[in-house]
Design a protein around this motif. Sequence first.
Motif, PDB file in Angstrom:
ATOM      1  N   SER A  53       6.868 108.995  78.873  1.00 35.50           N
ATOM      2  CA  SER A  53       8.019 109.067  78.052  1.00 35.50           C
ATOM      3  C   SER A  53       7.347 110.592  76.752  1.00 35.50           C
ATOM      4  O   SER A  53       7.332 111.004  76.324  1.00 35.50           O
ATOM      5  CB  SER A  53       8.476 108.419  77.547  1.00 35.50           C
ATOM      6  OG  SER A  53       9.198 108.056  78.702  1.00 35.50           O
ATOM      7  N   ARG A  57       7.089 114.504  75.908  1.00 32.07           N
ATOM      8  CA  ARG A  57       7.780 114.791  74.321  1.00 32.07           C
ATOM      9  C   ARG A  57       6.848 115.432  74.088  1.00 32.07           C
ATOM     10  O   ARG A  57       6.700 116.222  73.333  1.00 32.07           O
ATOM     11  CB  ARG A  57       7.882 113.589  73.561  1.00 32.07           C
ATOM     12  CG  ARG A  57       8.056 113.822  72.182  1.00 32.07           C
ATOM     13  CD  ARG A  57       9.096 114.571  72.188  1.00 32.07           C
ATOM     14  NE  ARG A  57       9.334 114.882  70.207  1.00 32.07           N
ATOM     15  CZ  ARG A  57       8.529 116.224  69.917  1.00 32.07           C
ATOM     16  NH1 ARG A  57       7.674 116.374  69.947  1.00 32.07           N
ATOM     17  NH2 ARG A  57       9.098 115.861  68.663  1.00 32.07           N
ATOM     18  N   THR A  63       3.429 115.838  67.918  1.00 28.89           N
ATOM     19  CA  THR A  63       3.735 114.906  66.849  1.00 28.89           C
ATOM     20  C   THR A  63       2.855 115.158  65.944  1.00 28.89           C
ATOM     21  O   THR A  63       2.901 114.500  64.810  1.00 28.89           O
ATOM     22  CB  THR A  63       4.010 114.027  67.683  1.00 28.89           C
ATOM     23  OG1 THR A  63       2.865 113.743  68.174  1.00 28.89           O
ATOM     24  CG2 THR A  63       5.067 113.812  68.318  1.00 28.89           C
TER      25      THR A  63
END
Length: 70
Positions: A53, A57, A63
């Motif tokens: 996951s 993402r 990020t």
Amino acid sequence: MDPRPLALGDLFPRQRIRLDVASVDKESLFEELVDLLASTVPGHFPRSEALASLLERESMMTTGIGKGLA
């Protein structure tokens, strides 16, 4: 419902903060951090699903903040 505002310490207790990471690339860093999370969660932690996951993402948008922060 708890009227107290959410504190960063609630999301990131000391045992989930790592300053001395050994990883030198993004993928191994994600593995290291998922392992850290797994070591602090009582009971079964779906390591492979969590890592998948996280990688999914990250493939959508990084990020990373920059200058070594993520």
